[in-house]
Write an enzyme that holds these catalytic residues in place. Sequence first.
Site, PDB file in Angstrom:
ATOM      1  N   HIS A 201       0.819  -1.213   0.000  1.00 57.81           N
ATOM      2  CA  HIS A 201       0.000   0.000   0.000  1.00 57.81           C
ATOM      3  C   HIS A 201       0.852   1.262   0.000  1.00 57.81           C
ATOM      4  O   HIS A 201       0.509   2.253  -0.656  1.00 57.81           O
ATOM      5  CB  HIS A 201      -0.955   0.022   1.192  1.00 57.81           C
ATOM      6  N   ARG A 308     -12.211   4.067  -3.175  1.00 54.33           N
ATOM      7  CA  ARG A 308     -11.862   3.097  -2.132  1.00 54.33           C
ATOM      8  C   ARG A 308     -12.469   3.552  -0.806  1.00 54.33           C
ATOM      9  O   ARG A 308     -11.862   4.318  -0.064  1.00 54.33           O
ATOM     10  CB  ARG A 308     -10.344   2.972  -2.007  1.00 54.33           C
ATOM     11  N   ARG A 345     -16.662   1.437  -4.491  1.00 54.59           N
ATOM     12  CA  ARG A 345     -16.419   0.055  -4.068  1.00 54.59           C
ATOM     13  C   ARG A 345     -16.805  -0.105  -2.604  1.00 54.59           C
ATOM     14  O   ARG A 345     -16.449   0.727  -1.777  1.00 54.59           O
ATOM     15  CB  ARG A 345     -14.946  -0.309  -4.270  1.00 54.59           C
ATOM     16  N   GLU A 448     -10.432 -10.269  -9.039  1.00 53.68           N
ATOM     17  CA  GLU A 448      -9.093 -10.199  -8.465  1.00 53.68           C
ATOM     18  C   GLU A 448      -8.643 -11.516  -7.859  1.00 53.68           C
ATOM     19  O   GLU A 448      -7.599 -11.594  -7.220  1.00 53.68           O
ATOM     20  CB  GLU A 448      -9.027  -9.086  -7.405  1.00 53.68           C
ATOM     21  N   ASN A 471      -3.663  -5.952  -8.874  1.00 58.51           N
ATOM     22  CA  ASN A 471      -2.710  -6.132  -7.771  1.00 58.51           C
ATOM     23  C   ASN A 471      -2.952  -7.455  -7.055  1.00 58.51           C
ATOM     24  O   ASN A 471      -2.036  -8.264  -6.860  1.00 58.51           O
ATOM     25  CB  ASN A 471      -2.833  -4.985  -6.772  1.00 58.51           C
ATOM     26  N   ASP A 472      -4.184  -7.681  -6.638  1.00 53.39           N
ATOM     27  CA  ASP A 472      -4.499  -8.925  -5.943  1.00 53.39           C
ATOM     28  C   ASP A 472      -4.533 -10.107  -6.901  1.00 53.39           C
ATOM     29  O   ASP A 472      -4.186 -11.229  -6.518  1.00 53.39           O
ATOM     30  CB  ASP A 472      -5.834  -8.813  -5.207  1.00 53.39           C
ATOM     31  N   ARG A 482       2.364  -9.656  -1.727  1.00 49.04           N
ATOM     32  CA  ARG A 482       2.934  -8.488  -2.394  1.00 49.04           C
ATOM     33  C   ARG A 482       3.509  -7.458  -1.439  1.00 49.04           C
ATOM     34  O   ARG A 482       4.181  -6.523  -1.871  1.00 49.04           O
ATOM     35  CB  ARG A 482       1.898  -7.839  -3.312  1.00 49.04           C
TER      36      ARG A 482
END
Length: 594
Positions: A201, A308, A345, A448, A471-472, A482
């Site tokens: 992050h 987000r 989301r 994802e 990303n996921d 990650r």
Amino acid sequence: MTLQVFGLPVARGVAIGKAVLVASSRVDVAHYFIGPDQVEPEIERLRRARDVVADELAGLKRDMPSDAPAELGALLDVHLMLLHDEALTGATKQWIVERHYNAEWALSAQLEVLARQFDEMEDEYLRERKADIEQVVERLLQALGRNGSVLAAAPAPHPADWGGEDPLVLIANDIAPADMLQFKRSVFQGFVTDVGGKTSHTAIVARSMGIPAVVGAREASHLIRQDDWVIIDGDAGVVIVDPSPIVLEEYRFRQRQSELERERLARLRHTPAVTLDGERVELLANIELPQDAPGALAAGAVGVGLFRTEFLFMNRNGELPGEDEQFEAYRAAVQAMQGLPVTIRTIDIGADKPFERMSHNELRHEHTLNPAMGLRAIRWSLSEPSMFRMQLRAILRASAYGKVRLLVPMLTHLGEVRQTFEALARAKQQLSDAGVPYTDVEVGAMIEVPGAALLADSFLKHFDFVSLGTNDLIQYTLAIDRADEAVAHLYDPWHPAVLRLIANTISAAHAAGKGVSVCGEMAGDPAFTALLLSMGLRSFSMHPSQIATIKQRILRADTRRLSHHAQAILSSDAPEEACCRLLRGDTGRETSLH
């Protein structure tokens, strides 16, 4: 003496400044700036915490049993002496006054200074007294936590406000997402962390802020001292401490070149994103707070592809934001976008974005063996039905003020899809019964997890659109944490399996006549723009700071030509090499990749 520290380059560019250390502690420490009018109240918080700890230590000494070792009483006396020593509390006040740090951050910063002084002492007995300082500070931090703070976080003051003009860079073992929110609009020119990977992050937020960052630098926070001059080379993943004048001048020249390039790209802000062969591409923005929406508009975004919402839930000591508070935040973002679509989301708490209250049973993130695989995202929402319906109602209420789309993260089972739509129907009914206005919203699924990508055609029967969270998807496809620098080198967005899952999802969406976008880091990475266009992607969502660079690549691309190469790249064992070779053309002319 010049020192070089190596890590992972995660946000390009060069930053030069004096080091500001965020020291790690066994107690979670909030880091935020306070306003000038909050300095005295914050000093008073520190004073009250000191008095509380003094009372605790005095009480422990008073209640010692008669047969207790004499050394124990002497140790408590030492801790009381340290507690009132100006080198600790007096110097901590200076951090609050001069740098506008909150009390916890100021205390941690001073502990870092004192710990280094003890480490350098020749006498072994004195060196070991560092543990006493750490224990006293830990007690103070715990007392501050119990007392709480009524102060609101303030934007970081300009260095001139604390008597300096030097730029600053942030050095830490790690930076929590909640702290990154506080630093987001700060004076820091760059970030360095000991831990983390390319899509941790911290890395994502640094890229979104458009500032250089190096993560996974191992011992950086121990090797770099407070106020050291530091160069962060975000292209090479190198941190240079105490650089020579020649090296400093070279990097300052590179900084000026980067600034000129940014100014040139800014002129594309209002140019439509259309390829050479006339294909219109949608460039959307990822945002984390309603205040980010005006910046998205200013960067030329044609909507928000990812809001987000989990950041509304952070830095609240585990307390949930109420329905009205959430509604006001969502409405503010929708109205700020002036009629353009906003994709909201549902909360994606978990993994690298832990929440202090993970369930009504007070299950904490740190107790989960593998948080990336645990109770997170939609799984957590479905386990907290009243909280989930509250968020859905807030989002639906915001839809009365503009075009809102709902996005559900980390779906893996069709059973979760059914439960999600049942919760949505219940939320709608509750609003209808109460006479609260809302409009029907498009509902999308985040793809994802490999299982969801493989079942994309089945998911698309239920949803209006899908959004690829790369990303996921990469993390789960390759079984790579990650955020773990020990395996970060194995995190590979060019892996053939990852690219095929992405291509198959885009193809399935086209076949179903449904919308598809990429909202992960690949969308804002110019190395992947041509490849994603060749797969048929026409909707990219990224941080506003990345839009101009991606738009430039799109304006130079010919999708008819690119589409001929897609299958060859996807079937290659080395897709990155194949992409470079095929998309450059036989003459060596670069078409849009690097």
